[in-house]
Design a protein around this motif. Structure first.
Motif, PDB file in Angstrom:
ATOM      1  N   ALA A 134       2.783  -3.493   1.396  1.00 43.35           N
ATOM      2  CA  ALA A 134       1.463  -3.279   0.973  1.00 43.35           C
ATOM      3  C   ALA A 134       0.351  -4.045   1.733  1.00 43.35           C
ATOM      4  N   GLY A 172      -3.679  -1.350  -5.193  1.00 41.97           N
ATOM      5  CA  GLY A 172      -3.573   0.193  -4.828  1.00 41.97           C
ATOM      6  C   GLY A 172      -2.311   0.424  -3.961  1.00 41.97           C
ATOM      7  N   ALA A 173      -2.584  -0.492  -2.701  1.00 42.17           N
ATOM      8  CA  ALA A 173      -1.248  -0.439  -1.755  1.00 42.17           C
ATOM      9  C   ALA A 173      -0.066  -0.984  -2.351  1.00 42.17           C
ATOM     10  N   TYR A 210       9.305   2.671  -9.725  1.00 36.67           N
ATOM     11  CA  TYR A 210       8.539   1.561  -9.681  1.00 36.67           C
ATOM     12  C   TYR A 210       9.187  -0.007  -9.994  1.00 36.67           C
ATOM     13  N   ASP A 235       5.122  10.927 -11.462  1.00 34.42           N
ATOM     14  CA  ASP A 235       5.280  11.405  -9.937  1.00 34.42           C
ATOM     15  C   ASP A 235       6.506  11.427  -9.519  1.00 34.42           C
ATOM     16  N   ARG A 255       8.439   8.984  -8.791  1.00 29.98           N
ATOM     17  CA  ARG A 255       8.867   7.652  -7.943  1.00 29.98           C
ATOM     18  C   ARG A 255       9.126   6.856  -8.945  1.00 29.98           C
ATOM     19  N   ARG A 287       0.905  -0.279  -5.483  1.00 30.14           N
ATOM     20  CA  ARG A 287       1.614   0.798  -6.186  1.00 30.14           C
ATOM     21  C   ARG A 287       2.034   1.917  -5.188  1.00 30.14           C
ATOM     22  N   GLU A 288       1.350   2.056  -3.896  1.00 24.43           N
ATOM     23  CA  GLU A 288       1.849   2.948  -2.910  1.00 24.43           C
ATOM     24  C   GLU A 288       3.151   2.462  -2.603  1.00 24.43           C
TER      25      GLU A 288
END
Ligand SMILES: *Cc1c(COP(=O)(O)O)cnc(C)c1O
Length: 399
Positions: free
Chosen positions: A385, A345-346, A33, A29, A31, A348-349
Motif C-alpha cells: 500500500a 484506501g491503498a 481481506y 467484491d 476478494r 484496502r486495495e
C-alpha cells in the motif's frame, strides 16, 4: 454512492462482507481481506470463532431475554468472573461503550451525593478524549467536531490538555467528583499517556477524595496483553468501563467499580432494558473462556511486540508515507505523512483493513487470535500500500 434508506451518518466504503473466518473476511467484491481493524476492536476473537459460535448457538436456542426485573444467571456469572479477575467488586451491564461511560459518570456523581457532598458532581476530562456519542459523553469528550450543532453541551465537565499536570491540579476544585481518562487515547490516534501522568492522577484523586475512572472501552479485554490496561500500567482506578471486545461482536458494555465507588447507584437510580441479557451474558462468558485461558494474554503481548517491530521497519523503509509507530500490545498506531485517507484506501486495495484515527494515524486493532504469519502478511500488504501511495505521489509530481 449507493441509494440508501439509512441516515447519512457514516461515510461508508462501498463494500460488505459475506463470510468471515478468524482474521479473514470475504468481500462482496469477491476478494479476501485481512481484517486488522476487527470492527474497531470488537471482534476480539476474530470471525466465527468456534467456541463463540457454539456458546451463542446454545444461548439462541434458550431464553433470550427476561429483563433486569429478574435474575439473569449468565450476567451474574460474567460479573463474578470480571470481579475475580480485576480490582472491582461490582459490575453494571449495558449495551455500548457510551452507556458504560454514562453509568460511570452517574456512579461518580451519586457516590458523592450519598456521602453528603451533592455539590461534587463535576468530572475532569482530557482534551482529545473520546468517550462516546451520547449528549453526556460528547460533553465529556469535549471535541468541538462532535458537539457542533447540538446546543449547549451538557454541563459538569472540565477539560485539561493531554499530559498537563499543572492544568490538571488547577482544574480540581470543591465541586470535582472524579477524573476520567482513557489510559491510551484510541480515536484521537493511539496517544499513550505516560505512566507518571496516570500515577499523578491517582495521587490527586486520593488526596482530594475523588474517584478515578478509566475508560477502557478500547484498551480492555486483552488488547494490551493484560485483561485490562490498568494492569499493564500499574495504576488502579475506582471505576472502569468496558465494551467493544467484551462480547466478541455481540453488543455489551460494562461498568466495573469498587464497592465504595458503586455505593451511590442503589435500586431505582439507574437501569437498562437490554443490558446484560442472556445472549449478551453468554457472549461475554464465551469471550472470557478464551481470553483468560492459560497463556493467551502472554501471546497477545508477544505478538504485539512482533507487530510493533515489523511496523517500525516498515516506517523506516517508507519515510515519505509513514512517520512513526506507537501503542502497546495489539493496539498499534502508525502515524502517516501521506494523507491518511490515501493510505487507508491503498491498504484496502492491497486487501488489508485498517482503521483511521485522529492525528493522521492509522490503527491496527487485529483480532487477538491473529497468528505471526498473519501479522507478517498484514505488514507486507501495508508495504504494498505504501508503495502504491509513493508511486501515485511520483506520478502526480511528474504530471
Ligand atoms: C468506542 C469508544 C467509546 C464508545 O463506545 P460505543 O460502543 O461506540 O458507544 C467510548 N470510549 C472509548 C475509549 C472508545 O474507544
Amino acid at each position: 454512492m449507493t441509494a440508501s434508506s439509512l441516515f447519512q451518518t457514516y461515510n461508508r466504503a462501498n463494500l460488505s462482507f459475506e463470510k468471515g473466518e478468524g482474521v479473514w473476511l470475504e468481500g462482496s467484491d469477491g476478494r479476501r481481506y485481512l481484517d486488522m481493524g476487527a470492527g474497531i476492536a470488537v471482534t476480539a476473537l476474530g470471525h466465527a470463532h468456534p467456541h463463540l459460535v457454539e456458546k451463542l448457538q446454545e444461548a439462541v436456542a434458550g431464553v433470550w431475554h427476561t429483563s433486569n426485573l429478574f435474575r439473569i444467571p449468565e450476567q451474574e456469572r460474567l460479573a463474578d468472573r470480571l470481579v475475580a479477575a480485576t480490582f472491582a467488586d461490582k459490575v453494571f451491564f449495558c449495551n455500548s461503550g457510551a452507556e458504560a461511560n454514562e453509568a460511570a459518570i452517574k456512579a461518580a456523581r451519586r457516590y458523592h451525593y450519598v456521602k453528603g457532598a451533592p455539590e461534587r458532581w463535576r468530572i475532569v476530562t482530557i482534551e482529545g478524549a473520546f468517550h462516546g456519542r451520547t449528549l453526556g459523553t460528547i460533553a465529556a469528550g469535549g471535541s468541538p467536531k462532535y458537539l457542533e450543532g447540538f446546543g449547549e453541551p451538557a454541563p459538569g465537565f472540565d477539560q485539561v490538555p493531554f499530559g498537563d499536570s499543572e492544568a490538571l491540579k488547577a482544574a480540581i476544585g470543591p465541586e470535582t467528583a472524579a477524573i476520567m481518562v482513557e489510559p491510551i487515547q484510541g480515536e484521537s490516534g493511539i496517544r499513550p499517556f505516560d505512566i507518571a501522568a496516570l500515577r499523578e492522577m491517582r495521587r490527586l484523586c486520593d488526596d482530594n477524595g475523588l474517584l478515578l475512572i478509566f475508560d477502557e472501552v478500547q484498551t480492555g479485554v486483552g488488547r494490551l496483553g493484560t485483561l485490562f490496561a490498568y494492569e499493564t500500567i500499574g495504576v488502579t482506578p475506582d471505576i472502569l468501563t468496558s465494551a467493544k471486545g467484551l462480547g466478541g461482536g455481540f453488543p455489551i458494555g460494562a461498568c466495573l467499580a469498587t464497592d465504595d465507588a458503586a455505593s451511590g447507584l442503589v435500586a431505582g437510580t439507574h437501569g437498562t432494558t437490554f443490558g446484560g441479557n442472556r445472549l449478551a451474558g453468554a457472549a461475554g462468558n464465551a469471550v472470557l473462556d478464551v481470553v483468560l485461558a492459560d497463556g493467551f494474554l502472554d501471546e497477545v503481548k508477544r505478538k504485539g511486540l512482533l507487530a510493533k517491530q515489523l511496523l517500525a521497519g516498515l516506517v523506516d523503509s517508507h519515510p515519505t508515507v509513514f512517520e512513526l509507530v506507537r501503542g502497546e500490545g495489539l493496539m498499534l498506531g502508525v502515524k502517516t505523512k501521506a494523507p491518511l485517507g490515501d493510505v487507508v484506501g491503498a491498504a484496502r486495495e492491497a486487501g488489508l483493513l485498517v482503521i483511521p484515527a485522529g492525528d493522521s494515524t492509522l490503527r491496527l486493532l487485529p483480532p487477538l487470535i491473529v497468528s505471526d504469519e498473519e501479522i507478517r502478511e498484514a505488514v507486507n500488504r501495508l508495504d504494498a500500500a505504501a508503495g502504491a501511495v509513493e508511486a501515485a505521489a511520483q506520478n502526480g509530481a511528474g504530471a
